[in-house]
Design a protein around this motif. Sequence first.
Motif, PDB file in Angstrom:
ATOM      1  N   VAL A 238      18.060  32.166  19.466  1.00  0.00           N
ATOM      2  CA  VAL A 238      19.311  32.524  18.803  1.00  0.00           C
ATOM      3  C   VAL A 238      20.159  33.422  19.699  1.00  0.00           C
ATOM      4  CG1 VAL A 238      20.287  33.803  16.851  1.00  0.00           C
ATOM      5  CG2 VAL A 238      18.373  32.227  16.480  1.00  0.00           C
ATOM      6  N   GLU A 239      19.533  34.349  20.394  1.00  0.00           N
ATOM      7  CA  GLU A 239      20.273  35.234  21.295  1.00  0.00           C
ATOM      8  C   GLU A 239      20.915  34.446  22.439  1.00  0.00           C
ATOM      9  OE1 GLU A 239      17.421  38.167  22.416  1.00  0.00           O
ATOM     10  OE2 GLU A 239      17.730  39.380  20.603  1.00  0.00           O
ATOM     11  N   LEU A 240      20.197  33.474  22.963  1.00  0.00           N
ATOM     12  CA  LEU A 240      20.772  32.623  24.010  1.00  0.00           C
ATOM     13  C   LEU A 240      21.986  31.863  23.497  1.00  0.00           C
ATOM     14  CD1 LEU A 240      17.577  31.130  25.708  1.00  0.00           C
ATOM     15  CD2 LEU A 240      19.377  32.429  26.872  1.00  0.00           C
ATOM     16  N   PHE A 241      21.862  31.323  22.303  1.00  0.00           N
ATOM     17  CA  PHE A 241      22.974  30.567  21.712  1.00  0.00           C
ATOM     18  C   PHE A 241      24.204  31.469  21.586  1.00  0.00           C
ATOM     19  CE2 PHE A 241      24.114  26.714  19.327  1.00  0.00           C
ATOM     20  CZ  PHE A 241      25.294  27.128  18.717  1.00  0.00           C
ATOM     21  N   GLN A 242      24.001  32.663  21.017  1.00  0.00           N
ATOM     22  CA  GLN A 242      25.119  33.586  20.850  1.00  0.00           C
ATOM     23  C   GLN A 242      25.742  33.974  22.190  1.00  0.00           C
ATOM     24  OE1 GLN A 242      22.884  36.480  18.205  1.00  0.00           O
ATOM     25  NE2 GLN A 242      24.910  36.570  17.280  1.00  0.00           N
ATOM     26  N   TYR A 243      24.888  34.269  23.164  1.00  0.00           N
ATOM     27  CA  TYR A 243      25.382  34.701  24.472  1.00  0.00           C
ATOM     28  C   TYR A 243      26.295  33.637  25.085  1.00  0.00           C
ATOM     29  CZ  TYR A 243      25.447  35.768  29.443  1.00  0.00           C
ATOM     30  OH  TYR A 243      25.855  36.016  30.728  1.00  0.00           O
ATOM     31  N   PHE A 244      25.828  32.400  25.096  1.00  0.00           N
ATOM     32  CA  PHE A 244      26.621  31.364  25.746  1.00  0.00           C
ATOM     33  C   PHE A 244      27.838  30.969  24.919  1.00  0.00           C
ATOM     34  CE2 PHE A 244      22.544  30.654  28.008  1.00  0.00           C
ATOM     35  CZ  PHE A 244      23.034  30.836  29.296  1.00  0.00           C
ATOM     36  N   GLN A 245      27.714  31.075  23.615  1.00  0.00           N
ATOM     37  CA  GLN A 245      28.875  30.811  22.768  1.00  0.00           C
ATOM     38  C   GLN A 245      29.972  31.832  23.042  1.00  0.00           C
ATOM     39  OE1 GLN A 245      28.417  31.192  18.402  1.00  0.00           O
ATOM     40  NE2 GLN A 245      29.100  29.075  18.295  1.00  0.00           N
ATOM     41  N   HIS A 246      29.599  33.098  23.203  1.00  0.00           N
ATOM     42  CA  HIS A 246      30.567  34.147  23.514  1.00  0.00           C
ATOM     43  C   HIS A 246      31.162  33.973  24.913  1.00  0.00           C
ATOM     44  CE1 HIS A 246      28.513  36.918  20.350  1.00  0.00           C
ATOM     45  NE2 HIS A 246      29.388  36.104  19.813  1.00  0.00           N
ATOM     46  N   GLN A 247      30.450  33.256  25.772  1.00  0.00           N
ATOM     47  CA  GLN A 247      30.958  32.960  27.109  1.00  0.00           C
ATOM     48  C   GLN A 247      31.923  31.774  27.106  1.00  0.00           C
ATOM     49  OE1 GLN A 247      30.199  34.780  29.993  1.00  0.00           O
ATOM     50  NE2 GLN A 247      29.268  36.188  28.510  1.00  0.00           N
ATOM     51  N   GLY A 248      32.164  31.201  25.942  1.00  0.00           N
ATOM     52  CA  GLY A 248      33.067  30.058  25.841  1.00  0.00           C
ATOM     53  C   GLY A 248      32.407  28.731  26.157  1.00  0.00           C
ATOM     54  N   LYS A 249      31.076  28.725  26.203  1.00  0.00           N
ATOM     55  CA  LYS A 249      30.358  27.484  26.489  1.00  0.00           C
ATOM     56  C   LYS A 249      29.974  26.775  25.191  1.00  0.00           C
ATOM     57  CE  LYS A 249      28.572  29.013  30.968  1.00  0.00           C
ATOM     58  NZ  LYS A 249      29.338  27.996  31.736  1.00  0.00           N
ATOM     59  N   HIS A 250      29.362  25.615  25.332  1.00  0.00           N
ATOM     60  CA  HIS A 250      28.971  24.804  24.184  1.00  0.00           C
ATOM     61  C   HIS A 250      27.446  24.660  24.155  1.00  0.00           C
ATOM     62  CE1 HIS A 250      33.115  23.544  23.298  1.00  0.00           C
ATOM     63  NE2 HIS A 250      33.269  23.529  24.612  1.00  0.00           N
ATOM     64  N   PRO A 251      26.748  25.653  23.573  1.00  0.00           N
ATOM     65  CA  PRO A 251      25.277  25.561  23.508  1.00  0.00           C
ATOM     66  C   PRO A 251      24.831  24.571  22.448  1.00  0.00           C
ATOM     67  CG  PRO A 251      26.035  27.558  22.429  1.00  0.00           C
ATOM     68  CD  PRO A 251      27.260  26.913  23.014  1.00  0.00           C
ATOM     69  N   TYR A 252      23.626  24.045  22.631  1.00  0.00           N
ATOM     70  CA  TYR A 252      23.103  22.994  21.758  1.00  0.00           C
ATOM     71  C   TYR A 252      21.608  23.228  21.568  1.00  0.00           C
ATOM     72  CZ  TYR A 252      22.219  18.096  20.289  1.00  0.00           C
ATOM     73  OH  TYR A 252      21.855  16.948  19.614  1.00  0.00           O
ATOM     74  N   PHE A 253      21.167  23.390  20.314  1.00  0.00           N
ATOM     75  CA  PHE A 253      19.737  23.473  20.036  1.00  0.00           C
ATOM     76  C   PHE A 253      19.135  22.081  20.167  1.00  0.00           C
ATOM     77  CE2 PHE A 253      20.769  27.387  17.436  1.00  0.00           C
ATOM     78  CZ  PHE A 253      20.091  28.257  18.270  1.00  0.00           C
ATOM     79  N   PHE A 254      18.070  21.993  20.938  1.00  0.00           N
ATOM     80  CA  PHE A 254      17.498  20.704  21.336  1.00  0.00           C
ATOM     81  C   PHE A 254      16.037  20.681  20.919  1.00  0.00           C
ATOM     82  CE2 PHE A 254      15.014  18.392  24.467  1.00  0.00           C
ATOM     83  CZ  PHE A 254      15.784  17.308  24.854  1.00  0.00           C
ATOM     84  N   SER A 255      15.644  19.614  20.190  1.00  0.00           N
ATOM     85  CA  SER A 255      14.222  19.500  19.832  1.00  0.00           C
ATOM     86  C   SER A 255      13.650  18.151  20.228  1.00  0.00           C
ATOM     87  CB  SER A 255      14.021  19.751  18.337  1.00  0.00           C
ATOM     88  OG  SER A 255      14.791  18.879  17.552  1.00  0.00           O
ATOM     89  N   GLY A 256      14.418  17.104  20.029  1.00  0.00           N
ATOM     90  CA  GLY A 256      13.953  15.782  20.443  1.00  0.00           C
ATOM     91  C   GLY A 256      14.851  15.186  21.514  1.00  0.00           C
ATOM     92  N   GLY A 257      16.158  15.408  21.338  1.00  0.00           N
ATOM     93  CA  GLY A 257      17.118  14.998  22.356  1.00  0.00           C
ATOM     94  C   GLY A 257      17.655  13.597  22.214  1.00  0.00           C
ATOM     95  N   THR A 258      17.122  12.817  21.271  1.00  0.00           N
ATOM     96  CA  THR A 258      17.549  11.411  21.176  1.00  0.00           C
ATOM     97  C   THR A 258      19.026  11.297  20.831  1.00  0.00           C
ATOM     98  OG1 THR A 258      16.781  11.354  18.880  1.00  0.00           O
ATOM     99  CG2 THR A 258      15.265  10.556  20.556  1.00  0.00           C
TER     100      THR A 258
END
Length: 277
Positions: free
Chosen positions: A18-38
């Motif tokens: 969650v911290e990684l997601f927030q960090y990159f979101q605040h950087q203006g990037k587009h983070p994506y939680f990935f579990s299977g990837g299909t």
Amino acid sequence: MLPFNFDYYRPKTLTEAVELFQYFQHQGKHPYFFSGGTELITLGRIDLSYADVVIDIKEIAECKVMGYDGNYLVLGSTLTLTQIEEGNYYPLLSKTSSEIADHTARGKITLGGNICGQIFYREAVLPFLLADSQMVIVGPEGVKVEYINAIFQQTLQLKGGEVLTQIATEKKYIDAPFISIKRRQQWETGYPLITLAALKIDGEIRLAFSGLCPFPFRSSEVEGILNQTDVPAETRIMRAMEFLPQPILHDIEGSDKYRLFVLKNLLHELLETFNSY
């Protein structure tokens, strides 16, 4: 090949994810939680999905659980559909999941990925809608538990940075009589015209659909009408069909009229199976 590059991270804990997601979101990037990837791979190839940061949660311990905690079956969101089918803790879920895509794909598609995905079928959600399951969600505000029917309106209503981690289902629903029927117009592993999942609990039928509308759903109005056992089956079915959400899908898999024809037959089969004629 995907038409974009991304940075890849594999956090060891949900807090780190969650911290990684927030960090990159605040950087203006587009983070994506990935579990299977299909889905990222499938939709990314046709420019319908994009990420420049991928956060892989599939090896986080809390997301891999499968078993009972007291009176509740707890399933982690990164379990694959194959693992769910082989474990067979929830037979209705196993049956419904076993008919999603093909065997190879089910070894990669995860429970959470299917439920939270953009592809509108999302059949794995149906058994949980029927069982009033509880969704365990982790995000910037910590851990919260929500009943699925309060948080799933056409899609799972997650806020930015939140991720589904577990689903808890009371044992009485696991043991209830059920049916799961998938009707296709084309090949055995093609997309469905309609998937119907149903169970009978406390003498009443609960049912949920995928493929009929551009979102999975359970309807209390439809259930209420179909459970009026003092009314002839044909009358109940015709009345119930007046309360379907809109729109009815009309696509390459089948027209809206054909889907309604298939639905009518499915409802007859449902009532006959549960001896509610």
